[in-house]
Scaffold this motif. Structure first.
Motif, mmCIF file in Angstrom:
data_model
loop_
_atom_site.group_PDB
_atom_site.id
_atom_site.type_symbol
_atom_site.label_atom_id
_atom_site.label_comp_id
_atom_site.label_asym_id
_atom_site.label_seq_id
_atom_site.Cartn_x
_atom_site.Cartn_y
_atom_site.Cartn_z
ATOM 1 N N VAL A 1 2.350 12.195 -1.783
ATOM 2 C CA VAL A 1 2.670 10.777 -1.648
ATOM 3 C C VAL A 1 1.511 9.966 -2.216
ATOM 4 C CG1 VAL A 1 3.179 8.895 -0.052
ATOM 5 C CG2 VAL A 1 4.056 11.197 0.407
ATOM 6 N N PRO A 2 1.795 9.130 -3.192
ATOM 7 C CA PRO A 2 0.707 8.358 -3.802
ATOM 8 C C PRO A 2 0.150 7.278 -2.878
ATOM 9 C CG PRO A 2 2.811 7.918 -4.899
ATOM 10 C CD PRO A 2 3.085 8.879 -3.800
ATOM 11 N N ARG A 3 -1.071 6.888 -3.168
ATOM 12 C CA ARG A 3 -1.674 5.704 -2.555
ATOM 13 C C ARG A 3 -1.468 4.602 -3.577
ATOM 14 N NH1 ARG A 3 -7.819 5.391 -0.233
ATOM 15 N NH2 ARG A 3 -8.138 3.186 -0.616
ATOM 16 N N PHE A 4 -0.867 3.495 -3.167
ATOM 17 C CA PHE A 4 -0.490 2.425 -4.090
ATOM 18 C C PHE A 4 -1.459 1.255 -3.985
ATOM 19 C CE2 PHE A 4 3.425 4.579 -2.809
ATOM 20 C CZ PHE A 4 4.052 4.815 -4.016
ATOM 21 N N ALA A 5 -1.996 0.820 -5.097
ATOM 22 C CA ALA A 5 -2.831 -0.381 -5.125
ATOM 23 C C ALA A 5 -1.926 -1.594 -5.325
ATOM 24 C CB ALA A 5 -3.845 -0.294 -6.255
ATOM 25 N N LEU A 6 -2.068 -2.591 -4.451
ATOM 26 C CA LEU A 6 -1.294 -3.828 -4.573
ATOM 27 C C LEU A 6 -2.101 -4.916 -5.263
ATOM 28 C CD1 LEU A 6 0.267 -3.989 -0.981
ATOM 29 C CD2 LEU A 6 1.310 -3.090 -3.070
ATOM 30 N N SER A 7 -3.414 -4.904 -5.044
ATOM 31 C CA SER A 7 -4.311 -5.899 -5.622
ATOM 32 C C SER A 7 -5.714 -5.325 -5.528
ATOM 33 C CB SER A 7 -4.224 -7.223 -4.853
ATOM 34 O OG SER A 7 -4.764 -7.071 -3.550
ATOM 35 N N LEU B 1 -1.613 0.435 -0.183
ATOM 36 C CA LEU B 1 -0.761 1.158 0.758
ATOM 37 C C LEU B 1 -1.249 2.594 0.834
ATOM 38 C CD1 LEU B 1 2.771 0.021 -0.527
ATOM 39 C CD2 LEU B 1 1.311 -1.100 1.174
ATOM 40 N N ARG B 2 -1.299 3.136 2.056
ATOM 41 C CA ARG B 2 -1.673 4.538 2.224
ATOM 42 C C ARG B 2 -0.950 5.101 3.439
ATOM 43 N NH1 ARG B 2 -4.530 5.054 6.739
ATOM 44 N NH2 ARG B 2 -6.111 3.531 7.359
ATOM 45 N N LEU B 3 -0.879 6.429 3.504
ATOM 46 C CA LEU B 3 -0.284 7.087 4.651
ATOM 47 C C LEU B 3 -1.145 6.872 5.894
ATOM 48 C CD1 LEU B 3 0.836 10.507 3.129
ATOM 49 C CD2 LEU B 3 2.261 8.523 3.655
ATOM 50 N N PHE B 4 -0.516 7.014 7.061
ATOM 51 C CA PHE B 4 -1.231 6.905 8.322
ATOM 52 C C PHE B 4 -1.896 8.225 8.682
ATOM 53 C CE2 PHE B 4 1.693 3.351 8.915
ATOM 54 C CZ PHE B 4 0.858 2.405 9.477
ATOM 55 N N ASP B 5 -2.955 8.123 9.485
ATOM 56 C CA ASP B 5 -3.655 9.270 10.044
ATOM 57 C C ASP B 5 -3.809 9.017 11.547
ATOM 58 O OD1 ASP B 5 -6.511 10.678 10.692
ATOM 59 O OD2 ASP B 5 -5.388 11.737 9.143
ATOM 60 N N ASP B 6 -3.960 10.073 12.328
ATOM 61 C CA ASP B 6 -4.139 9.916 13.777
ATOM 62 C C ASP B 6 -5.244 8.917 14.116
ATOM 63 O OD1 ASP B 6 -2.165 11.814 14.077
ATOM 64 O OD2 ASP B 6 -3.416 13.268 15.140
ATOM 65 N N ALA B 7 -6.280 8.894 13.296
ATOM 66 C CA ALA B 7 -7.411 7.995 13.554
ATOM 67 C C ALA B 7 -7.030 6.523 13.469
ATOM 68 C CB ALA B 7 -8.547 8.293 12.575
ATOM 69 N N ASP B 8 -5.853 6.212 12.931
ATOM 70 C CA ASP B 8 -5.396 4.822 12.805
ATOM 71 C C ASP B 8 -4.740 4.296 14.072
ATOM 72 O OD1 ASP B 8 -6.122 4.613 10.058
ATOM 73 O OD2 ASP B 8 -4.252 5.608 9.484
ATOM 74 N N THR C 1 5.790 -8.863 -0.155
ATOM 75 C CA THR C 1 6.644 -8.836 -1.343
ATOM 76 C C THR C 1 6.152 -7.762 -2.303
ATOM 77 O OG1 THR C 1 7.163 -11.190 -1.121
ATOM 78 C CG2 THR C 1 7.542 -10.194 -3.283
ATOM 79 N N GLY C 2 4.849 -7.704 -2.521
ATOM 80 C CA GLY C 2 4.281 -6.684 -3.396
ATOM 81 C C GLY C 2 4.473 -5.277 -2.843
ATOM 82 N N ALA C 3 4.341 -5.132 -1.521
ATOM 83 C CA ALA C 3 4.494 -3.818 -0.903
ATOM 84 C C ALA C 3 5.927 -3.305 -1.028
ATOM 85 C CB ALA C 3 4.080 -3.879 0.563
ATOM 86 N N VAL C 4 6.898 -4.155 -0.725
ATOM 87 C CA VAL C 4 8.304 -3.735 -0.815
ATOM 88 C C VAL C 4 8.689 -3.496 -2.270
ATOM 89 C CG1 VAL C 4 10.700 -4.432 -0.390
ATOM 90 C CG2 VAL C 4 8.952 -4.788 1.378
ATOM 91 N N ARG C 5 8.235 -4.355 -3.172
ATOM 92 C CA ARG C 5 8.512 -4.151 -4.600
ATOM 93 C C ARG C 5 7.995 -2.779 -5.048
ATOM 94 N NH1 ARG C 5 5.537 -8.229 -6.981
ATOM 95 N NH2 ARG C 5 7.279 -9.661 -6.760
ATOM 96 N N THR C 6 6.809 -2.412 -4.574
ATOM 97 C CA THR C 6 6.214 -1.128 -4.921
ATOM 98 C C THR C 6 7.077 0.031 -4.432
ATOM 99 O OG1 THR C 6 3.982 -2.043 -4.922
ATOM 100 C CG2 THR C 6 4.171 0.324 -4.559
ATOM 101 N N LEU C 7 7.585 -0.066 -3.194
ATOM 102 C CA LEU C 7 8.416 1.010 -2.668
ATOM 103 C C LEU C 7 9.763 1.089 -3.379
ATOM 104 C CD1 LEU C 7 7.806 1.283 1.161
ATOM 105 C CD2 LEU C 7 6.520 2.218 -0.751
#
Length: 196
Positions: A12-18, A23-30, A120-126
């Motif tokens: 799963v990619p990490r997406f740069a919005l700006s 955007l990144r996946l969650f980890d237990d530490a979050d 808007t940028g996050a949903v557009r990315t997905l």
């Protein structure tokens, strides 16, 4: 505008919005940070999100662990929206119907970070990822009729309103209708090209 991808976890990619949001996946530490964010936004989330009224810390950790299982099951993913090093919201796929090549997207954002184009940028990315990488045919977004902020997003991205599902979601002790918005793969290039 999406500046590209940086890093990947479990495919799963990490997406740069700006320059300052990604955007990144969650980890237990979050879990602790995400739960603090839920607490800070509980009043705005509770009318629309079935889990928001009484979300406890252990339920937040359970959600995060379920997001990792979702990735392992190849059933979409949930992502933390991170701006200036802090989690400010969540966006993700509820699941993927691979047979029918469709998915749906859900989202919520910290009140202090709204009206900046982040979601808007996050949903557009997905949507881009679903249509281009997964080659899906259809992406849905469902919102309660009175949730104007949530409904403005698919409208802004050029999704077509298809109808209303009556009393489709239980939130607290009431049932809410769901306005169904959809984007088809054939429509996305044109809709994507018309967006700021």
């Amino acid at each position: 505008m999406v500046d590209g991808l940086r890093g990947e976890t479990a495919g799963v990619p990490r997406f740069a919005l700006s320059d300052h949001c990604y955007l990144r996946l969650f980890d237990d530490a979050d879990a602790e940070e995400l739960h603090r964010l839920i607490n800070a936004n509980r009043a705005q989330l509770t009318p629309w999100m079935p889990w928001a009224a009484d979300q406890a810390p252990e339920a937040t950790l359970r959600f995060i662990r379920l997001t990792r299982q979702q990735v392992a099951d190849n059933d979409g993913f949930q992502m933390a929206i991170v701006c200036d090093g802090r989690i400010v919201g969540v966006v993700g796929f509820h699941g993927v119907d691979w047979e029918h090549r469709s998915t749906s997207i859900g989202y919520w954002l910290d009140a202090e970070h709204q009206r900046r184009g982040i979601m808007t940028g996050a949903v557009r990315t997905l949507v881009d990822h679903a249509m281009r990488e997964w080659e899906l045919h259809r992406v849905e977004i469902r919102c309660a009729p009175d949730n104007r902020k949530s409904r403005a997003l698919p409208e802004r991205l050029g999704f077509r309103q298809e109808g209303v599902l009556r009393q489709a979601e239980r939130v607290g002790d009431r049932y809410l209708d769901s306005v169904v918005y959809a984007m088809l793969a054939s429509e996305w290039p044109r809709a994507r090209g018309n967006q700021p």
